[in-house]
Scaffold this motif. Structure first.
Motif, mmCIF file in Angstrom:
data_model
loop_
_atom_site.group_PDB
_atom_site.id
_atom_site.type_symbol
_atom_site.label_atom_id
_atom_site.label_comp_id
_atom_site.label_asym_id
_atom_site.label_seq_id
_atom_site.Cartn_x
_atom_site.Cartn_y
_atom_site.Cartn_z
ATOM 1 N N ILE A 123 0.830 -1.213 0.000
ATOM 2 C CA ILE A 123 0.000 0.000 0.000
ATOM 3 C C ILE A 123 0.862 1.259 0.000
ATOM 4 C CG2 ILE A 123 -1.682 1.326 1.386
ATOM 5 C CD1 ILE A 123 -2.927 -0.986 -0.054
ATOM 6 N N VAL A 124 2.046 1.169 0.619
ATOM 7 C CA VAL A 124 2.915 2.352 0.742
ATOM 8 C C VAL A 124 4.239 2.116 0.016
ATOM 9 C CG1 VAL A 124 1.919 3.236 2.871
ATOM 10 C CG2 VAL A 124 3.659 1.463 3.008
ATOM 11 N N GLN A 125 4.148 1.450 -1.121
ATOM 12 C CA GLN A 125 5.362 1.127 -1.874
ATOM 13 C C GLN A 125 5.908 2.356 -2.600
ATOM 14 O OE1 GLN A 125 4.833 -2.096 -4.662
ATOM 15 N NE2 GLN A 125 6.952 -2.752 -4.476
ATOM 16 N N GLN A 126 5.015 3.163 -3.184
ATOM 17 C CA GLN A 126 5.439 4.346 -3.921
ATOM 18 C C GLN A 126 5.626 5.539 -2.976
ATOM 19 O OE1 GLN A 126 3.519 4.928 -7.858
ATOM 20 N NE2 GLN A 126 2.058 3.381 -7.159
ATOM 21 N N THR A 127 6.498 6.460 -3.365
ATOM 22 C CA THR A 127 6.778 7.637 -2.539
ATOM 23 C C THR A 127 5.532 8.474 -2.313
ATOM 24 O OG1 THR A 127 9.072 7.726 -3.340
ATOM 25 C CG2 THR A 127 8.178 9.729 -2.350
ATOM 26 N N CYS A 128 4.732 8.647 -3.367
ATOM 27 C CA CYS A 128 3.521 9.457 -3.235
ATOM 28 C C CYS A 128 2.536 8.819 -2.256
ATOM 29 C CB CYS A 128 2.868 9.672 -4.592
ATOM 30 S SG CYS A 128 2.424 8.135 -5.454
ATOM 31 N N CYS A 129 2.502 7.495 -2.227
ATOM 32 C CA CYS A 129 1.605 6.784 -1.306
ATOM 33 C C CYS A 129 2.105 6.877 0.134
ATOM 34 C CB CYS A 129 1.462 5.321 -1.726
ATOM 35 S SG CYS A 129 0.610 5.104 -3.307
ATOM 36 N N LYS A 130 3.435 6.907 0.308
ATOM 37 C CA LYS A 130 3.995 7.116 1.640
ATOM 38 C C LYS A 130 3.574 8.482 2.175
ATOM 39 C CE LYS A 130 8.099 4.249 0.867
ATOM 40 N NZ LYS A 130 9.577 4.234 0.752
ATOM 41 N N ARG A 131 3.638 9.498 1.305
ATOM 42 C CA ARG A 131 3.205 10.841 1.694
ATOM 43 C C ARG A 131 1.728 10.828 2.097
ATOM 44 N NH1 ARG A 131 6.204 15.339 -0.379
ATOM 45 N NH2 ARG A 131 8.077 14.725 -1.505
ATOM 46 N N ALA A 132 0.914 10.159 1.289
ATOM 47 C CA ALA A 132 -0.521 10.103 1.558
ATOM 48 C C ALA A 132 -0.814 9.376 2.864
ATOM 49 C CB ALA A 132 -1.244 9.417 0.399
ATOM 50 N N PHE A 133 -0.089 8.294 3.104
ATOM 51 C CA PHE A 133 -0.300 7.536 4.335
ATOM 52 C C PHE A 133 0.044 8.376 5.562
ATOM 53 C CE2 PHE A 133 0.945 4.740 7.766
ATOM 54 C CZ PHE A 133 -0.078 3.809 7.778
ATOM 55 N N LEU A 134 1.185 9.070 5.522
ATOM 56 C CA LEU A 134 1.581 9.918 6.649
ATOM 57 C C LEU A 134 0.593 11.062 6.846
ATOM 58 C CD1 LEU A 134 5.460 10.045 6.124
ATOM 59 C CD2 LEU A 134 4.208 8.837 7.920
ATOM 60 N N ARG A 135 0.071 11.560 5.737
ATOM 61 C CA ARG A 135 -0.949 12.620 5.810
ATOM 62 C C ARG A 135 -2.189 12.108 6.547
ATOM 63 N NH1 ARG A 135 -0.542 14.124 0.796
ATOM 64 N NH2 ARG A 135 -2.169 12.809 -0.069
#
Length: 319
Positions: A123-135
């Protein structure tokens, strides 16, 4: 509204155009402040809790835009504590299952709806998804202190696994994130102002970032001014103390041995200091005729002090 509330308000208005990022952010909401119930017929339902109305609307919008599912919403007021809590609820099994499968959480809840331990790395493999998850994680259970008072950013996690995952995700952006156990929760936190600026940028809270930067600039300016004032005050105190000692020594010499047998240069310096006890060495040297530099006047005054100490010793006085 607190600074933390302003950051969440800004993030609540940020809906990613990418479906995979919306799923990652929704996974954070479910994992951090959501519960999944499984009834006796093995049917799922999801409830996401928050005390922030804007965050509740964000969750509602994410579900609708990503899955075309219209969730239910409920409001609960605690009169004694004067608090309001909001819940976004997915009641239909089919809808809840779609969301859990998309966020790869369905298997986590097979054991009678226990709390999630961590989010699937896919779910948090891509950098943009990591940003979204932390958000999403910050909106769900994060907070910030008022930057005018101190620098502190934290996300509270209910399980050690989730705390480690959030910490690892923050560290993947070169953040010096740390984890501490507080009561029964695992808190991931940042303390440095520059690090908090970076995490706001990662979460794409750019307006709050600029506000924080303005506060940091003002605080740095105040600190610089205070350091200069303290330095100037210390120099003034040092100058005043030295001048007082010089006047005492010169007065002692005048009253004991007089100026008649002293060299002309020392007498000139002594009379100038007695007449101008508040001048700096540079200013004192400038009024002599001819003018003398700072080192020159300092040498003469030091000679006078040494002579005064010598006379005190010879006459049994105190140094």
């Amino acid at each position: 509204m607190s600074f933390s509330g302003k950051v969440k308000e800004e993030l609540a208005g940020n809906i990613s155009p990418a479906r995979h990022c919306r799923i990652a952010e929704l996974a954070a909401f479910i994992g951090m402040c959501g519960t999944v119930a499984i009834n006796s017929f093995d049917q799922y339902s999801i409830r996401i809790h928050t005390e922030n109305l804007l965050v509740a609307r964000k969750v509602f919008t994410l579900i609708q835009k990503t899955f075309n599912i219209k969730a239910d919403a409920s409001v609960r007021r605690n009169i004694s504590k004067q608090t309001v809590s909001y819940a976004v609820v997915i009641r239909r099994h089919e809808d809840a299952l779609r969301i859990l499968q998309a966020t790869k959480m369905a298997e986590e809840y097979e054991d009678n709806g226990e709390s999630i331990h961590a989010v699937d790395p896919l779910i948090v493999q891509q950098t943009c998804c990591k940003r979204a998850f932390l958000r999403g994680a910050f909106q769900a259970s994060g907070s910030m202190s008022d930057p005018n008072k101190s620098y502190h950013f934290e996300i509270v996690c209910s399980t050690e696994e989730m705390g480690k995952q959030v910490c690892t995700l923050m560290q993947s952006f070169s953040m010096d994130a740390k984890t501490v156990l507080r009561k029964k929760s695992y808190v991931v936190y940042l303390k440095e102002g520059s690090q908090i600026v970076d995490i706001l940028n990662i979460m794409e809270a750019h307006v709050s970032l600029m506000e924080l930067e303005n506060v940091r600039i003002l605080k740095e300016m105040r600190n610089t001014v205070n350091r200069k004032v303290n330095c100037e005050t210390a120099n003034i105190n040092k100058t005043v103390s030295a001048a007082v000692k010089q006047v005492e020594d010169i007065t002692y010499l005048k009253e004991t041995i007089g100026f008649e047998n002293l060299p002309e240069g020392l007498v000139e310096a002594a009379l100038a200091r007695l007449a101008n006890p508040d001048l700096t060495l540079k200013e004192l040297g400038a009024i002599l005729n001819p003018p003398v530099g700072k080192s020159g006047i300092n040498h003469r005054l030091r000679k006078l002090s040494e002579l005064a100490d010598k006379v005190r010793q010879e006459q049994g006085g105190l140094l």
